[in-house]
Design an enzyme around this catalytic site. Structure first.
Site, PDB file in Angstrom:
ATOM      1  N   SER A 160       3.120  -2.033  10.387  1.00 19.17           N
ATOM      2  CA  SER A 160       4.582  -2.066  10.558  1.00 19.17           C
ATOM      3  C   SER A 160       5.216  -3.395  10.131  1.00 19.17           C
ATOM      4  O   SER A 160       6.189  -3.834  10.738  1.00 19.17           O
ATOM      5  CB  SER A 160       4.954  -1.762  12.008  1.00 19.17           C
ATOM      6  OG  SER A 160       4.437  -0.513  12.408  1.00 19.17           O
ATOM      7  N   GLY A 198       2.789  -1.024   4.355  1.00 22.11           N
ATOM      8  CA  GLY A 198       2.778   0.399   4.049  1.00 22.11           C
ATOM      9  C   GLY A 198       4.192   0.918   3.863  1.00 22.11           C
ATOM     10  O   GLY A 198       4.807   0.747   2.801  1.00 22.11           O
ATOM     11  N   HIS A 212      -9.684   1.317   4.732  1.00 26.97           N
ATOM     12  CA  HIS A 212      -8.419   1.568   5.442  1.00 26.97           C
ATOM     13  C   HIS A 212      -8.624   2.591   6.567  1.00 26.97           C
ATOM     14  O   HIS A 212      -9.361   3.569   6.404  1.00 26.97           O
ATOM     15  CB  HIS A 212      -7.350   2.062   4.461  1.00 26.97           C
ATOM     16  CG  HIS A 212      -5.978   2.007   5.048  1.00 26.97           C
ATOM     17  ND1 HIS A 212      -5.522   2.955   5.931  1.00 26.97           N
ATOM     18  CD2 HIS A 212      -4.995   1.092   4.926  1.00 26.97           C
ATOM     19  CE1 HIS A 212      -4.295   2.633   6.314  1.00 26.97           C
ATOM     20  NE2 HIS A 212      -3.953   1.494   5.716  1.00 26.97           N
ATOM     21  N   GLU A 252      -5.863  -5.087  10.844  1.00 27.23           N
ATOM     22  CA  GLU A 252      -5.034  -3.888  10.773  1.00 27.23           C
ATOM     23  C   GLU A 252      -5.246  -3.043  12.032  1.00 27.23           C
ATOM     24  O   GLU A 252      -6.006  -2.062  12.024  1.00 27.23           O
ATOM     25  CB  GLU A 252      -5.439  -3.104   9.506  1.00 27.23           C
ATOM     26  CG  GLU A 252      -4.560  -1.940   9.164  1.00 27.23           C
ATOM     27  CD  GLU A 252      -5.350  -0.758   8.610  1.00 27.23           C
ATOM     28  OE1 GLU A 252      -6.565  -0.637   8.843  1.00 27.23           O
ATOM     29  OE2 GLU A 252      -4.702   0.073   7.973  1.00 27.23           O
ATOM     30  N   ASN A 259       0.872  -1.172   0.000  1.00 25.83           N
ATOM     31  CA  ASN A 259       0.000   0.000   0.000  1.00 25.83           C
ATOM     32  C   ASN A 259       0.913   1.228   0.000  1.00 25.83           C
ATOM     33  O   ASN A 259       1.460   1.590   1.029  1.00 25.83           O
ATOM     34  CB  ASN A 259      -0.893  -0.029   1.250  1.00 25.83           C
ATOM     35  CG  ASN A 259      -1.797   1.188   1.328  1.00 25.83           C
ATOM     36  OD1 ASN A 259      -1.917   1.948   0.358  1.00 25.83           O
ATOM     37  ND2 ASN A 259      -2.439   1.385   2.470  1.00 25.83           N
ATOM     38  N   TRP A 260       1.067   1.803  -1.187  1.00 26.81           N
ATOM     39  CA  TRP A 260       1.981   2.949  -1.311  1.00 26.81           C
ATOM     40  C   TRP A 260       1.396   4.216  -0.695  1.00 26.81           C
ATOM     41  O   TRP A 260       2.080   5.231  -0.581  1.00 26.81           O
ATOM     42  CB  TRP A 260       2.303   3.211  -2.785  1.00 26.81           C
ATOM     43  CG  TRP A 260       3.240   2.225  -3.415  1.00 26.81           C
ATOM     44  CD1 TRP A 260       3.819   1.128  -2.837  1.00 26.81           C
ATOM     45  CD2 TRP A 260       3.716   2.246  -4.776  1.00 26.81           C
ATOM     46  NE1 TRP A 260       4.618   0.468  -3.744  1.00 26.81           N
ATOM     47  CE2 TRP A 260       4.576   1.133  -4.933  1.00 26.81           C
ATOM     48  CE3 TRP A 260       3.502   3.098  -5.867  1.00 26.81           C
ATOM     49  CZ2 TRP A 260       5.216   0.854  -6.155  1.00 26.81           C
ATOM     50  CZ3 TRP A 260       4.130   2.823  -7.073  1.00 26.81           C
ATOM     51  CH2 TRP A 260       4.980   1.709  -7.203  1.00 26.81           C
ATOM     52  N   LYS A 261       0.102   4.183  -0.380  1.00 26.97           N
ATOM     53  CA  LYS A 261      -0.586   5.372   0.158  1.00 26.97           C
ATOM     54  C   LYS A 261      -0.377   6.548  -0.810  1.00 26.97           C
ATOM     55  O   LYS A 261      -0.401   6.315  -2.023  1.00 26.97           O
ATOM     56  CB  LYS A 261      -0.115   5.639   1.589  1.00 26.97           C
ATOM     57  CG  LYS A 261      -0.292   4.380   2.465  1.00 26.97           C
ATOM     58  CD  LYS A 261      -0.074   4.581   3.931  1.00 26.97           C
ATOM     59  CE  LYS A 261      -0.269   3.258   4.666  1.00 26.97           C
ATOM     60  NZ  LYS A 261      -0.126   3.358   6.102  1.00 26.97           N
TER      61      LYS A 261
HETATM   62  P1  PGA Z   1       2.573   0.464   7.763  1.00 23.47           P
HETATM   63  O1  PGA Z   1       1.111   0.626   7.121  1.00 23.47           O
HETATM   64  O2  PGA Z   1       3.143  -0.797   7.191  1.00 23.47           O
HETATM   65  O3  PGA Z   1       3.308   1.686   7.359  1.00 23.47           O
HETATM   66  O4  PGA Z   1       2.362   0.341   9.242  1.00 23.47           O
HETATM   67  C1  PGA Z   1       0.229  -0.451   7.191  1.00 23.47           C
HETATM   68  C2  PGA Z   1      -1.183  -0.050   6.994  1.00 23.47           C
HETATM   69  O5  PGA Z   1      -1.478   1.132   6.829  1.00 23.47           O
HETATM   70  O6  PGA Z   1      -2.052  -0.914   7.025  1.00 23.47           O
END
Ligand code: PGA
Length: 252
Positions: free
Chosen positions: A209, A230, A93, A160, A8-10
């Site tokens: 994470s 992420g 999300h 999540e 998930n590149w956001k």
């Molecule tokens: P992250 O994001 O890996 O940066 O914690 C994960 C997520 O948003 O589900």
């Protein structure tokens, strides 16, 4: 159950050139891996460029709208994603809940639209606190309202927990024991909403994470068959390491 790693590149990166570089590095790094499904969810505007290159990496959107088309300024429909050859979409999300006040009723409409256009839905569920209870139960009940048990085959549930996301202040990374408890909780609710078989065969991954150091623990002992990644997905070497670690732990 087929293992799955979703990037998930956001809202990253800031240029299409950088997006292509990131995508190509991942595609090259995992080209010989056949036992892990890998999906990249970039910002919408990079999807068509990234799609044109032949690769085993699949593409997903980070959201979609519930109507196919019309006067809905700024929205991208499930149908538009599907027409582009996109196969997956992330819905629900926690960042959309936090920054855009997205309601679970809206997520429910999006899930229905995505499923009816044959997109696979990556449905995020998680609570603010470590308690496994009403908050997640309500997300599942309302998010899946009106769905049939046969629809569950096209859903991937993401446990999540908001407290474990890398950008959450004072975040704590979940342990495999905690992801196991989270995934069992999701299965318990699915059994109540549908039936035991549906609950046992549902695909569940973990997000929060995830990195190349902790992913093995989650897939080995954490009750999940992959991860939603992420921050670590923006470093192609690290992301490839994550996919490879999962590949090593999958019985082929
Ligand atoms: P992250 O994001 O890996 O940066 O914690 C994960 C997520 O948003 O589900």
């Amino acid at each position: 159950m087929r293992h799955l790693i979703v990037a998930n590149w956001k809202c990253n990166p800031v240029s299409s050139k950088e997006a292509q570089r990131l995508f190509d590095a991942v595609a090259e790094g995992i080209k010989n891996i056949n036992n892990v499904e890998t999906v990249i969810c970039p910002p919408f505007l990079y999807l068509s460029d990234l799609k044109s290159g032949a690769s085993s990496v699949k593409l997903g959107g980070q959201d979609c709208f519930w109507e196919d088309k019309g006067a809905f300024t700024g929205e991208i429909s499930a149908k538009q994603l599907q027409n582009l050859g996109v196969e997956y979409v992330i819905l629900g999300h926690s960042e959309r809940r936090k920054y855009l006040d997205e309601s679970i009723e809206a997520v429910n409409k999006k899930i229905k639209a995505a499923l009816s256009t044959k997109l696979k839905v990556i449905f995020c569920i998680g609570s603010q606190t470590k308690e496994l209870g009403e908050e997640m139960e309500s997300q599942l009940e309302k998010g899946l309202q009106g769905l049939d048990k046969s629809d569950v085959a096209d859903l991937i549930f993401v446990y999540e927990p908001v407290w474990a996301i890398s950008t959450t202040k004072d975040k704590v990374t979940a342990t495999p024991k905690e992801t196991l408890a989270g995934s069992l909780f999701i299965r318990k609710i699915l059994e109540r909403l549908f039936d035991e078989r549906t609950s046992q065969t549902a695909r569940i991954i973990y997000g929060g994470s995830v990195d190349s150091q902790n992913i093995e623990g989650f897939v080995r002992e954490g009750g999940v068959s992959g991860g939603l990644v992420g921050a670590a997905s923006l470093d192609p070497d690290e992301f490839v390491r994550i996919v490879k670690k999962v590949a090593l732990n999958v019985k082929s």
